[in-house]
Enzyme design. Structure first.
Site, PDB file in Angstrom:
ATOM      1  N   ASP A  89      43.494  38.704  34.896  1.00 42.29           N
ATOM      2  CA  ASP A  89      44.577  37.699  34.604  1.00 42.29           C
ATOM      3  C   ASP A  89      43.926  36.513  33.791  1.00 42.29           C
ATOM      4  O   ASP A  89      42.701  36.466  33.574  1.00 42.29           O
ATOM      5  CB  ASP A  89      44.980  37.266  35.991  1.00 42.29           C
ATOM      6  CG  ASP A  89      43.945  36.305  36.655  1.00 42.29           C
ATOM      7  OD1 ASP A  89      42.847  36.703  36.633  1.00 42.29           O
ATOM      8  OD2 ASP A  89      44.614  35.140  37.315  1.00 42.29           O
ATOM      9  N   GLU A 154      42.735  35.538  39.674  1.00 38.32           N
ATOM     10  CA  GLU A 154      41.763  34.653  39.717  1.00 38.32           C
ATOM     11  C   GLU A 154      42.195  33.208  39.102  1.00 38.32           C
ATOM     12  O   GLU A 154      41.679  32.012  39.816  1.00 38.32           O
ATOM     13  CB  GLU A 154      40.538  35.071  38.806  1.00 38.32           C
ATOM     14  CG  GLU A 154      39.117  34.332  39.169  1.00 38.32           C
ATOM     15  CD  GLU A 154      38.932  33.049  38.294  1.00 38.32           C
ATOM     16  OE1 GLU A 154      38.047  32.081  38.762  1.00 38.32           O
ATOM     17  OE2 GLU A 154      39.737  32.790  37.496  1.00 38.32           O
TER      18      GLU A 154
END
Ligand code: BES
Ligand code: ZN
Length: 458
Positions: A89, A154
């Protein structure tokens, strides 16, 4: 290893082209509208991991974004098992107009590839996939047992990863965790990072009157929430950079004289630092050097602030609402939950009766220090030296990687933080990029590392 190096050297261009494909997917984890892109990215990785020869490749759904897993566990019980962690991400791209090329159209300029996620963390995670590929294609095997997880949350504090690890302890069981999501000390200074800061992220929503008011008719008689919020923020930190929340420093472990000395030995030029950022001077807690402030002192910063009229020209208004997002970066042994409470109590105490404040917490992460006295660190030093032709240094970082603590606690495995990014690659900011020479040197290092780790008896 010569053949593996040859494979890596020979595939330089195609590795970069594959990285470009990965960087084209706008996998922004904060935005609901990118949910499909996150899924596409997980699918891309799943099929790529399968194609390079990893086994048991699977996408695990969570309540948030999926986790992609793969492994190769045929090296035998007398060989180590490592878990490689990375995240696919990325952060939002705004302000978009400051990008020189679109954030999801990877563009090479000189030695760098520009795209959101290039260094944080798609490019760095991809380094390991390419080194695994090189081993598997050339030798048809890996020298040790390898597991890999790539998560999609994250950048929003890994809210579902702890649960996943808790529920899959056997699947993830390993001797060491390898993470490439930090920066090297400098271009020709490969590094092992052994300290990360924690994070406590708060939001303040301030309400004054129940509607916007005419600032002439009501100004001076009714508290302005923006003014009040500014006052609150001012009281969080003094002019010398010391945080004023009572109890905030109670659990901070002071740097030892030895560690300070190690920091001082690193090449550092404050004038260059100042020049690069176009500032007149540095600012931070009195009594500490810039490196100490960045790596080992807790900090408090306003990350965003809003309220009132933002349009062109002047509108005379006394707004009803204002707000701010405030982050505190923590160092060992500060606990995010405790800091959250200290912050909340203090803000409540200093908030005037004339306004209401809603205090909420978003993501937290614990600070981490990883052990540096173990075989896997010594192997990493050798691999870095081999991959870069330069002796590595130890460093700490100001950023956070929430999983490091979780893994330490739940899997009892130390993390090895091998960063291949550079400090000025615009992480989280416009024109994020990755140096492609370091991408290549990283792949070589990772390939050597697998080999070095196979020399350690399990
Ligand atoms: N790659 C960074 C962590 C990092 C940043 C390490 C700078 C070293 C230097 C990671 O992707 C990140 O940005 N983490 C977040 C964590 C947070 C959302 C809990 C961070 O540090 O803001
Ligand atoms: Zn990040």
């Amino acid at each position: 290893m010569d053949e593996i190096k040859k494979y890596i050297d020979g595939n330089k261009e195609s590795f970069i082209n594959e990285l470009k494909d990965l960087l084209t997917i706008p996998s922004i984890s904060t935005n609901a509208e990118n949910k499909k892109d996150i899924e596409d990215c997980a699918n891309w990785l799943q099929s790529h991991m399968h194609d390079i020869g990893l086994e048991n490749v699977k996408t695990y759904q969570t309540e948030g974004h999926p986790i992609v897993y793969g492994d190769w566990l045929n090296a035998g019980d007398n060989k180590l098992t490592i878990l490689i962690y990375g995240h696919y991400d990325v952060q939002p791209v705004d302000p978009l107009d400051l990008w020189n090329s679109p954030p999801f159209s990877p563009t090479i300029v000189g030695e760098n590839i520009y795209a959101r996620g290039a260094t944080d963390d798609k490019g760095q995670a991809f380094v390991h996939l390419k080194s695994i590929e090189a081993h598997l294609k050339v030798k048809k095997k890996l020298p040790i047992n390898v597991k890999i997880i790539l998560e999609g949350e994250e950048e929003i504090g890994s809210p579902n990863l702890d649960g996943f690890i808790e529920n899959n302890k056997d699947l993830l069981k390993c001797d060491y965790v390898i993470i490439s999501d930090t920066a090297m000390y400098d271009y020709d200074i490969p590094s092992i990072c052994y300290g990360l800061k924690g994070l406590c992220y708060m939001e303040l929503d301030v309400t004054g009157p129940n509607k916007d008011l005419h600032s002439g008719s009501f100004g001076g008689a009714v508290e302005n929430p923006i003014n009040a919020l500014a006052n609150i923020i001012t009281k969080l930190k003094d002019e010398k950079g010391k945080i004023l929340i009572p109890g905030f420093y109670d659990d901070v472990i002071e740097l030892t004289a030895e560690e300070k000395e190690e920091f001082r030995k690193l090449p550092y030029n404050e004038d260059e630092f100042i020049k690069e950022l176009d500032i007149e001077e540095v600012f931070g807690e009195e009594g500490y050097t810039t490196i100490e402030r960045k790596w080992a002192r807790p900090t408090l910063d306003c990350n965003g602030i809003w309220g009132g009229f933002q349009g062109e020209g002047a509108k005379t208004v006394l707004p009803s609402k204002a707000g701010a997002k405030i982050s505190m970066r923590l160092v060992p042994d500060q606990e995010p939950e405790k800091i959250e409470k200290l912050f909340t109590d203090y803000v409540n105490k200093i908030t005037p009766k004339s306004i209401k404040v809603k205090i909420s917490a978003s993501h937290n992460a614990k600070p981490a220090i990883t052990p540096i006295d173990n075989d896997a660190i010594r192997a990493a030093m050798k691999a870095l030296e081999h991959g870069f032709g330069i002796e590595p240094v130890f460093m700490r970082e100001g950023g956070s990687i929430p999983v490091v603590n979780t893994i330490q606690d739940l899997l009892d495995a130390p993390s090895i933080l091998l960063g291949f990014g550079l400090p000025n690659e615009n992480t989280h900011s416009p024109n994020e990029h990755l140096n492609l020479r370091n991408f290549h040197r990283g792949i070589l290092t990772s390939a050597y590392y697998l080999e070095e780790l196979s020399k350690i008896n399990n």
